[in-house]
Design an enzyme around this catalytic site. Structure first.
Site, PDB file in Angstrom:
ATOM      1  N   LYS A 290      38.741  29.213  60.168  1.00 16.19           N
ATOM      2  CA  LYS A 290      37.399  28.642  60.196  1.00 16.19           C
ATOM      3  C   LYS A 290      37.192  27.858  61.487  1.00 16.19           C
ATOM      4  O   LYS A 290      38.054  27.069  61.894  1.00 16.19           O
ATOM      5  CB  LYS A 290      37.199  27.732  58.982  1.00 16.19           C
ATOM      6  CG  LYS A 290      35.831  27.059  58.916  1.00 16.19           C
ATOM      7  CD  LYS A 290      35.740  26.145  57.707  1.00 16.19           C
ATOM      8  CE  LYS A 290      34.415  25.391  57.662  1.00 16.19           C
ATOM      9  NZ  LYS A 290      34.335  24.480  56.502  1.00 16.19           N
TER      10      LYS A 290
ATOM     11  N   SER B 179      30.811  24.638  53.473  1.00 17.89           N
ATOM     12  CA  SER B 179      30.695  25.065  54.853  1.00 17.89           C
ATOM     13  C   SER B 179      31.660  26.181  55.240  1.00 17.89           C
ATOM     14  O   SER B 179      31.618  26.678  56.364  1.00 17.89           O
ATOM     15  CB  SER B 179      30.918  23.860  55.777  1.00 17.89           C
ATOM     16  OG  SER B 179      32.223  23.329  55.626  1.00 17.89           O
TER      17      SER B 179
ATOM     18  N   SER C 291      33.185  22.096  50.307  1.00 16.53           N
ATOM     19  CA  SER C 291      33.107  23.214  51.243  1.00 16.53           C
ATOM     20  C   SER C 291      34.211  24.242  51.131  1.00 16.53           C
ATOM     21  O   SER C 291      34.148  25.285  51.768  1.00 16.53           O
ATOM     22  CB  SER C 291      33.056  22.686  52.681  1.00 16.53           C
ATOM     23  OG  SER C 291      31.841  22.026  52.924  1.00 16.53           O
TER      24      SER C 291
END
Length: 477
Positions: free
Chosen positions: A71, A149, A173
């Site tokens: 990520k 996220s 997230s």
């Protein structure tokens, strides 16, 4: 390695195939590249193009050669540009000459990083549609959000491109995109997984790092690889009595489980989501656990006040640091509207206001500590609804900082409590809607209760299996 064989395996399975010589790591990486190139045009989940060859990794590690997505937020690899979902990092992003501690552990575990996955700007959303990349789409329904996220990571894992991907969690997230994409999403205890060296703790301790996976055994085995203190860390937690990888293999002793399906925010909970939790509760009773209706009691308005201030302070300090490195000033040209609002809100906070916020954190944390003297596990929905339509959480909307934070937590009201307390929580893909969309069910334990959660998750994976479900957008579809 044929693509169908590649997507049929979780990370543990792929590692075993490589270790026993049934496939080579090069064959696996070729299949992963094919899978990535198949799904990326439909999902828009990459913050970079796939790497021609994986980043360096220890081929002898437990997950030696297993394809992986990193990520594009917080955790970073040496000499690999990071954009953090934001234009303020400049046209080519920021590059660090070192790995974060977690990235070094990912490499040592043998994970072969193939791509950077998308993140919303500064991770400040439960959706992944940053201006810099555009909308990341859900593989179960591309008109819907992949969550945030860690939406890019979750979309890639669900679509069969990689079996496991990095994620982090400051308000849900890891768990929200796990729920939206039909995955396992474990948020570990605060301090369990290192977040340095760039931070001692991120988001005043609300944020933590880990992964999203398709199987419980992958989450457990990978936690063994990356957990543990690093020199200079603020927290040093006691190691578990036995390896986390052993926990899913054994049914837990009967647990005291509290069930709650009403939003602490007072907002609506989709009936199919609530019914899914009730169905899991009935299964748990059938497995011999003691289940009853109960909820922690706390003031939501006070809870949100702490979040306005903690998130505002974090956005302000993050934007300031990145602006200093990139040389770009915070403005509407470099930040999305709600992130700019959060930056301005955070800059205006006083020491006294932050002290009041930490007082709220203390009170609620102690309330939850008392709650867990009565209950081993709290069972809730992960999110209020199935995956939301794209655009519902638009970070470029004309909203002030408090209104934006409320908009997020109105539809993700079950996850942030455990960021505030630092306790572990896991989302499991135990149900679907009538239309086939994933529904995540959340379990939370007391601090350092990962072993309990992983044992319970393994039991439920056997009782309510999900491995045969596959989204419409898939590498082998």
């Amino acid at each position: 390695m044929h693509l169908d064989d590649y997507v049929a395996q979780d990370a543990t399975g792929i590692a075993e195939l490589i270790r026993t010589g049934k496939v080579t790591a090069a064959e696996v990486h070729a299949a992963a590249l094919e899978a990535l190139r198949t799904v990326l045009p439909r999902l828009n989940a990459g913050a970079s193009e796939p790497f021609d060859s994986p980043l360096d990794h220890d081929a002898s590690g437990t997950f030696g050669g297993v394809p992986f997505a990193l990520k594009d937020l917080v955790c970073h690899a040496a000499d690999v540009p990071t954009r953090m979902g934001s234009r303020i990092t400049g046209p080519t992003g920021l590059t660090f000459p070192y790995d974060t501690e977690l990235m070094a552990r990912f490499r040592k575990a043998g994970l072969a990083t193939m791509i950077l996955s998308t993140s919303p700007e500064m991770g400040y959303n439960a959706n992944t549609e940053p201006l810099i990349h555009g909308s990341t789409r859900n593989p179960w329904d591309p008109t819907r959000s992949a969550g945030g996220s860690s939406g890019g990571s979750a979309a890639l894992v669900a679509a069969g491109a990689v079996p496991v991907a990095h994620a982090n969690d400051g308000g849900g997230s890891i768990r929200i995109p796990a729920a939206y994409n039909g995955l396992v999403g474990l948020k570990p205890t605060r301090g369990r997984v290192p977040i340095g060296p760039d931070y001692q703790e991120a988001l005043s301790g609300f944020a933590c790092e880990f992964t999203v996976t398709r199987s419980v055994r992958d989450a457990a085995a990978l936690l063994d690889e990356v957990a543990g203190w690093a020199p200079g860390d603020k927290y040093r937690l006691q190691a578990p009595e036995r390896a986390y990888a052993r926990e899913p293999e054994h049914d837990p002793a009967p647990l005291r489980i509290a069930v709650h399906t009403e939003s602490w925010a007072g907002t609506a909970v989709d009936p199919e989501v609530a019914a899914a939790v009730d169905g899991v509760a009935a299964t748990l009773e059938g497995l011999g656990h003691h289940v009853e209706r109960a909820t922690p009691e706390f003031d939501w308005a006070e809870f949100m006040l702490a979040h306005y201030r903690v998130w505002g302070g974090f956005v302000a300090e993050s934007v300031h640091a990145i602006s200093t490195m990139s040389g770009l000033a915070p403005s509407a040209d470099t930040l999305e509207a709600t992130v700019l609002a959060g930056y301005e809100y955070g800059r205006a906070l006083t020491v006294i206001e932050m002290g009041e916020a930490f007082g709220i954190v203390n009170r609620i944390s102690r309330m939850m500590g008392a709650f867990h003297q009565r209950y081993d596990v709290l069972l809730t929905p992960t999110t209020n609804t199935p995956p939301l339509p794209l655009g519902y959480l638009d970070a470029n909307a004309d909203l002030d900082h408090e209104a934006w934070t409320r908009r997020i937590f109105d539809v993700a009201s079950f996850t942030p409590l455990f960021n505030l307390t630092g306790a572990p929580a896991i989302s499991l893909p135990l149900a679907t809607t009538a239309g086939g969309l994933p529904i995540g069910v959340q379990f939370a334990a007391d601090l350092c209760g990962e072993s309990t959660l992983l044992a319970l998750a393994g039991q439920l994976e056997r009782a309510m299996p999900w491995a045969d479900r596959r989204p419409g957008v898939h590498a082998a579809a």
